[in-house]
Design a protein around this motif. Sequence first.
Motif, PDB file in Angstrom:
ATOM      1  N   LEU A  85       0.831  -1.203   0.000  1.00  0.00           N
ATOM      2  CA  LEU A  85       0.000   0.000   0.000  1.00  0.00           C
ATOM      3  C   LEU A  85       0.866   1.254   0.000  1.00  0.00           C
ATOM      4  O   LEU A  85       0.623   2.200  -0.766  1.00  0.00           O
ATOM      5  N   ALA A  86       1.879   1.262   0.859  1.00  0.00           N
ATOM      6  CA  ALA A  86       2.769   2.418   0.948  1.00  0.00           C
ATOM      7  C   ALA A  86       3.564   2.602  -0.344  1.00  0.00           C
ATOM      8  O   ALA A  86       3.753   3.727  -0.821  1.00  0.00           O
ATOM      9  N   LEU A  87       4.018   1.499  -0.931  1.00  0.00           N
ATOM     10  CA  LEU A  87       4.792   1.562  -2.175  1.00  0.00           C
ATOM     11  C   LEU A  87       3.946   2.104  -3.324  1.00  0.00           C
ATOM     12  O   LEU A  87       4.390   2.981  -4.079  1.00  0.00           O
ATOM     13  N   ALA A  88       2.735   1.598  -3.450  1.00  0.00           N
ATOM     14  CA  ALA A  88       1.858   2.046  -4.529  1.00  0.00           C
ATOM     15  C   ALA A  88       1.541   3.530  -4.399  1.00  0.00           C
ATOM     16  O   ALA A  88       1.494   4.258  -5.397  1.00  0.00           O
ATOM     17  N   GLU A  89       1.356   3.980  -3.165  1.00  0.00           N
ATOM     18  CA  GLU A  89       1.030   5.387  -2.941  1.00  0.00           C
ATOM     19  C   GLU A  89       2.224   6.286  -3.260  1.00  0.00           C
ATOM     20  O   GLU A  89       2.080   7.317  -3.924  1.00  0.00           O
ATOM     21  N   GLU A 112      -3.583  -0.932  -6.704  1.00  0.00           N
ATOM     22  CA  GLU A 112      -3.604   0.060  -7.776  1.00  0.00           C
ATOM     23  C   GLU A 112      -3.188   1.410  -7.199  1.00  0.00           C
ATOM     24  O   GLU A 112      -3.815   1.927  -6.292  1.00  0.00           O
ATOM     25  N   GLY A 113      -2.110   1.978  -7.757  1.00  0.00           N
ATOM     26  CA  GLY A 113      -1.672   3.281  -7.306  1.00  0.00           C
ATOM     27  C   GLY A 113      -1.741   4.318  -8.404  1.00  0.00           C
ATOM     28  O   GLY A 113      -1.197   5.407  -8.274  1.00  0.00           O
ATOM     29  N   VAL A 206       8.306  -8.693  -5.392  1.00  0.00           N
ATOM     30  CA  VAL A 206       7.458  -7.505  -5.420  1.00  0.00           C
ATOM     31  C   VAL A 206       7.830  -6.717  -6.667  1.00  0.00           C
ATOM     32  O   VAL A 206       9.011  -6.618  -7.022  1.00  0.00           O
ATOM     33  N   SER A 207       6.826  -6.171  -7.338  1.00  0.00           N
ATOM     34  CA  SER A 207       7.109  -5.387  -8.534  1.00  0.00           C
ATOM     35  C   SER A 207       6.298  -4.099  -8.545  1.00  0.00           C
ATOM     36  O   SER A 207       5.279  -3.982  -7.871  1.00  0.00           O
ATOM     37  N   VAL A 208       6.790  -3.141  -9.321  1.00  0.00           N
ATOM     38  CA  VAL A 208       6.091  -1.883  -9.571  1.00  0.00           C
ATOM     39  C   VAL A 208       5.832  -1.798 -11.066  1.00  0.00           C
ATOM     40  O   VAL A 208       6.729  -2.061 -11.873  1.00  0.00           O
ATOM     41  N   THR A 209       4.604  -1.437 -11.431  1.00  0.00           N
ATOM     42  CA  THR A 209       4.200  -1.369 -12.829  1.00  0.00           C
ATOM     43  C   THR A 209       3.819   0.057 -13.200  1.00  0.00           C
ATOM     44  O   THR A 209       3.004   0.686 -12.525  1.00  0.00           O
ATOM     45  N   LEU A 210       4.426   0.553 -14.275  1.00  0.00           N
ATOM     46  CA  LEU A 210       4.156   1.885 -14.783  1.00  0.00           C
ATOM     47  C   LEU A 210       3.706   1.803 -16.236  1.00  0.00           C
ATOM     48  O   LEU A 210       4.138   0.911 -16.973  1.00  0.00           O
ATOM     49  N   VAL A 211       2.869   2.714 -16.624  1.00  0.00           N
ATOM     50  CA  VAL A 211       2.477   2.824 -18.024  1.00  0.00           C
ATOM     51  C   VAL A 211       3.213   4.034 -18.601  1.00  0.00           C
ATOM     52  O   VAL A 211       2.967   5.173 -18.201  1.00  0.00           O
ATOM     53  N   ARG A 212       4.144   3.768 -19.533  1.00  0.00           N
ATOM     54  CA  ARG A 212       4.957   4.823 -20.121  1.00  0.00           C
ATOM     55  C   ARG A 212       4.422   5.162 -21.508  1.00  0.00           C
ATOM     56  O   ARG A 212       4.492   4.358 -22.423  1.00  0.00           O
ATOM     57  N   THR A 213       3.896   6.357 -21.658  1.00  0.00           N
ATOM     58  CA  THR A 213       3.328   6.787 -22.933  1.00  0.00           C
ATOM     59  C   THR A 213       4.260   7.708 -23.709  1.00  0.00           C
ATOM     60  O   THR A 213       3.918   8.156 -24.800  1.00  0.00           O
ATOM     61  N   GLY A 214       5.425   7.976 -23.147  1.00  0.00           N
ATOM     62  CA  GLY A 214       6.383   8.838 -23.835  1.00  0.00           C
ATOM     63  C   GLY A 214       7.720   8.821 -23.142  1.00  0.00           C
ATOM     64  O   GLY A 214       7.855   8.333 -22.018  1.00  0.00           O
ATOM     65  N   PRO A 215       8.763   9.350 -23.801  1.00  0.00           N
ATOM     66  CA  PRO A 215      10.126   9.299 -23.237  1.00  0.00           C
ATOM     67  C   PRO A 215      10.284  10.084 -21.948  1.00  0.00           C
ATOM     68  O   PRO A 215      11.230   9.853 -21.191  1.00  0.00           O
ATOM     69  N   ARG A 216       9.376  11.028 -21.677  1.00  0.00           N
ATOM     70  CA  ARG A 216       9.491  11.816 -20.459  1.00  0.00           C
ATOM     71  C   ARG A 216       8.799  11.167 -19.260  1.00  0.00           C
ATOM     72  O   ARG A 216       8.863  11.687 -18.146  1.00  0.00           O
TER      73      ARG A 216
END
Length: 243
Positions: A85-89, A112-113, A206-216
Amino acid sequence: MSKTVGKAVRVLEVLAEEPRGIAELARALGVHHTTALRMLQPLVRGGLIARAADGRYRLGLRLVEYGQQVLDEIDLRVAARPHLLALAESARATAHLVQLVDGRAVYVDKIEGASIRTWSRIGRAVSLHTSAAAKAILARLPAEQGERLLAGHDFTRFTDRTITDRAAFRAHLDDVARHGYATDRAEFEPLVHCIGVAVPGLPAAVSVTLVRTGPREPEPTEQLGALRETVAAITAGLGSAIG
């Protein structure tokens, strides 16, 4: 497994994909619709399947009860949840806990964070050759156990970044072991990037998932420090017996 049990399992697997009407279900099972109806009836009576208002059949709430009971019995999930919970936040991203269960790497928790929802679902198996968490687990397993898990694995190509060669994947796992973390750079879903760290002494990560829509957009590796701190906190919570 008896034929009757096998048929029931197949019905549950098909309905887990999406709710279906009797005709759709029969086609998916390759049986006549009257046969499909007979297969459904005991599952409906047992609460494992329910019929919606539109006439389609879906998984029943009894399965939720059973699934929750299984998850509650996994001590790792209980110990890890507050830290997830803390990681997602803090990461404003989705945090996952993955564990080897009966020879499969399975999502045992998910927080879901971010506003963007991901494909992952608690109880669903991950792809061994694309998931950052699965790679982190495989890289720490004894060689013989890892080979058994990969022996019958199908290195399906999901994106143009998927590693589909067995030898190349083994070399990739060597890199994971050397660096102490694994990544998934849009190898399963376009734009979805992950980073995973194994839980010491356990077949889990444990993993963290990000959605990257651009180089920035943020790189998953920017979360490596927080991810390692989370794993250390989980390990401490479980006690030194697994260290």
